[in-house]
Design a protein around this motif. Structure first.
Motif, PDB file in Angstrom:
ATOM      1  N   CYS A  27      -1.710  20.696  45.514  1.00  0.00           N
ATOM      2  CA  CYS A  27      -0.351  21.040  45.099  1.00  0.00           C
ATOM      3  C   CYS A  27       0.128  19.908  44.194  1.00  0.00           C
ATOM      4  O   CYS A  27       0.419  18.816  44.673  1.00  0.00           O
ATOM      5  CB  CYS A  27       0.549  21.182  46.320  1.00  0.00           C
ATOM      6  N   VAL A  28       0.185  20.130  42.886  1.00  0.00           N
ATOM      7  CA  VAL A  28       0.541  19.098  41.930  1.00  0.00           C
ATOM      8  C   VAL A  28       1.934  19.363  41.384  1.00  0.00           C
ATOM      9  O   VAL A  28       2.226  20.462  40.914  1.00  0.00           O
ATOM     10  CB  VAL A  28      -0.489  19.048  40.772  1.00  0.00           C
ATOM     11  N   ASP A  29       2.792  18.331  41.460  1.00  0.00           N
ATOM     12  CA  ASP A  29       4.131  18.413  40.879  1.00  0.00           C
ATOM     13  C   ASP A  29       4.001  17.921  39.436  1.00  0.00           C
ATOM     14  O   ASP A  29       4.054  16.714  39.167  1.00  0.00           O
ATOM     15  CB  ASP A  29       5.119  17.559  41.666  1.00  0.00           C
ATOM     16  N   GLU A  30       3.783  18.853  38.516  1.00  0.00           N
ATOM     17  CA  GLU A  30       3.503  18.520  37.112  1.00  0.00           C
ATOM     18  C   GLU A  30       4.594  17.636  36.496  1.00  0.00           C
ATOM     19  O   GLU A  30       4.296  16.733  35.717  1.00  0.00           O
ATOM     20  CB  GLU A  30       3.337  19.792  36.282  1.00  0.00           C
ATOM     21  N   GLU A  31       5.842  17.899  36.847  1.00  0.00           N
ATOM     22  CA  GLU A  31       6.944  17.121  36.287  1.00  0.00           C
ATOM     23  C   GLU A  31       6.843  15.648  36.694  1.00  0.00           C
ATOM     24  O   GLU A  31       6.961  14.752  35.856  1.00  0.00           O
ATOM     25  CB  GLU A  31       8.281  17.715  36.753  1.00  0.00           C
ATOM     26  N   LYS A  32       6.605  15.392  37.968  1.00  0.00           N
ATOM     27  CA  LYS A  32       6.462  14.017  38.443  1.00  0.00           C
ATOM     28  C   LYS A  32       5.228  13.354  37.837  1.00  0.00           C
ATOM     29  O   LYS A  32       5.278  12.200  37.406  1.00  0.00           O
ATOM     30  CB  LYS A  32       6.362  13.975  39.968  1.00  0.00           C
ATOM     31  N   VAL A  33       4.135  14.078  37.814  1.00  0.00           N
ATOM     32  CA  VAL A  33       2.886  13.534  37.275  1.00  0.00           C
ATOM     33  C   VAL A  33       3.073  13.148  35.811  1.00  0.00           C
ATOM     34  O   VAL A  33       2.702  12.044  35.392  1.00  0.00           O
ATOM     35  CB  VAL A  33       1.728  14.544  37.444  1.00  0.00           C
ATOM     36  N   THR A  34       3.658  14.020  35.022  1.00  0.00           N
ATOM     37  CA  THR A  34       3.887  13.743  33.602  1.00  0.00           C
ATOM     38  C   THR A  34       4.813  12.553  33.414  1.00  0.00           C
ATOM     39  O   THR A  34       4.564  11.681  32.576  1.00  0.00           O
ATOM     40  CB  THR A  34       4.460  14.992  32.891  1.00  0.00           C
ATOM     41  N   ARG A  35       5.872  12.504  34.212  1.00  0.00           N
ATOM     42  CA  ARG A  35       6.837  11.398  34.104  1.00  0.00           C
ATOM     43  C   ARG A  35       6.156  10.054  34.375  1.00  0.00           C
ATOM     44  O   ARG A  35       6.322   9.088  33.631  1.00  0.00           O
ATOM     45  CB  ARG A  35       8.007  11.646  35.065  1.00  0.00           C
ATOM     46  N   VAL A  36       5.363   9.990  35.427  1.00  0.00           N
ATOM     47  CA  VAL A  36       4.674   8.744  35.771  1.00  0.00           C
ATOM     48  C   VAL A  36       3.607   8.402  34.735  1.00  0.00           C
ATOM     49  O   VAL A  36       3.472   7.245  34.315  1.00  0.00           O
ATOM     50  CB  VAL A  36       4.069   8.806  37.189  1.00  0.00           C
ATOM     51  N   GLN A  37       2.862   9.391  34.281  1.00  0.00           N
ATOM     52  CA  GLN A  37       1.838   9.145  33.257  1.00  0.00           C
ATOM     53  C   GLN A  37       2.466   8.609  31.976  1.00  0.00           C
ATOM     54  O   GLN A  37       1.923   7.689  31.352  1.00  0.00           O
ATOM     55  CB  GLN A  37       1.036  10.412  32.976  1.00  0.00           C
ATOM     56  N   ASN A  38       3.595   9.166  31.574  1.00  0.00           N
ATOM     57  CA  ASN A  38       4.289   8.684  30.377  1.00  0.00           C
ATOM     58  C   ASN A  38       4.761   7.252  30.555  1.00  0.00           C
ATOM     59  O   ASN A  38       4.661   6.430  29.644  1.00  0.00           O
ATOM     60  CB  ASN A  38       5.461   9.596  30.018  1.00  0.00           C
ATOM     61  N   LYS A  39       5.285   6.946  31.728  1.00  0.00           N
ATOM     62  CA  LYS A  39       5.754   5.582  32.001  1.00  0.00           C
ATOM     63  C   LYS A  39       4.587   4.605  31.992  1.00  0.00           C
ATOM     64  O   LYS A  39       4.683   3.506  31.434  1.00  0.00           O
ATOM     65  CB  LYS A  39       6.489   5.549  33.348  1.00  0.00           C
ATOM     66  N   LEU A  40       3.467   4.998  32.599  1.00  0.00           N
ATOM     67  CA  LEU A  40       2.283   4.132  32.604  1.00  0.00           C
ATOM     68  C   LEU A  40       1.753   3.892  31.192  1.00  0.00           C
ATOM     69  O   LEU A  40       1.232   2.812  30.894  1.00  0.00           O
ATOM     70  CB  LEU A  40       1.178   4.725  33.478  1.00  0.00           C
ATOM     71  N   ALA A  41       1.888   4.876  30.317  1.00  0.00           N
ATOM     72  CA  ALA A  41       1.433   4.727  28.935  1.00  0.00           C
ATOM     73  C   ALA A  41       2.245   3.667  28.195  1.00  0.00           C
ATOM     74  O   ALA A  41       1.752   3.044  27.258  1.00  0.00           O
ATOM     75  CB  ALA A  41       1.518   6.062  28.203  1.00  0.00           C
ATOM     76  N   GLU A  42       3.477   3.423  28.637  1.00  0.00           N
ATOM     77  CA  GLU A  42       4.346   2.410  28.023  1.00  0.00           C
ATOM     78  C   GLU A  42       4.052   1.007  28.548  1.00  0.00           C
ATOM     79  O   GLU A  42       4.423   0.021  27.933  1.00  0.00           O
ATOM     80  CB  GLU A  42       5.818   2.725  28.319  1.00  0.00           C
ATOM     81  N   GLU A  43       3.429   0.913  29.699  1.00  0.00           N
ATOM     82  CA  GLU A  43       3.169  -0.359  30.375  1.00  0.00           C
ATOM     83  C   GLU A  43       1.724  -0.784  30.162  1.00  0.00           C
ATOM     84  O   GLU A  43       0.952  -0.075  29.540  1.00  0.00           O
ATOM     85  CB  GLU A  43       3.464  -0.228  31.877  1.00  0.00           C
TER      86      GLU A  43
END
Length: 119
Positions: A8-24
């Protein structure tokens, strides 16, 4: 017990975290923690969090090492931005780089005390 029984994947949360990690830069953070994976360097960081500044000789006596070994560990801390140094005559003094590092060390030790109470 330690993993989900269904996918069960929460796409919104996953995308948000992936985008943030891409900035760091997680690699730099991993290097920061890797340098603290050595017990001697943790002792040194704690000593520098407790005392604002210590010379290499003081650090060596605190951790029970030679000055050459203490100097090596201090250089590692400095190269990764955890500590800074200054020379005064024939002595070299080290301190933590900034208050963020001090807080991380203090929080880590406080957390360990809490974990030890639970065990």
């Amino acid at each position: 017990m330690d993993m989900c029984e269904i996918t069960c994947v929460d796409e919104e949360k996953v995308t948000r975290v992936q985008n943030k990690l891409a900035e760091e830069n997680p690699l730099d953070v991993a290097k920061f923690f890797k340098v603290l994976s050595d017990p001697t360097r943790v002792k040194i960081a704690y000593a520098l969090a407790f005392e604002d500044e210590l010379c290499v000789c003081d650090v060596a006596n605190i951790v029970g090492s030679t000055t050459a070994t203490a100097s090596h560990h201090l250089r590692n801390l400095r190269e990764l931005g955890l500590a800074k140094s200054r020379k005064e005559g024939k002595l070299v003094f080290y301190s933590l780089d900034d208050d963020h590092v001090r807080k991380l060390i203090e929080v880590a030790f406080a957390h360990q005390k809490e974990v030890a109470k639970v065990e």
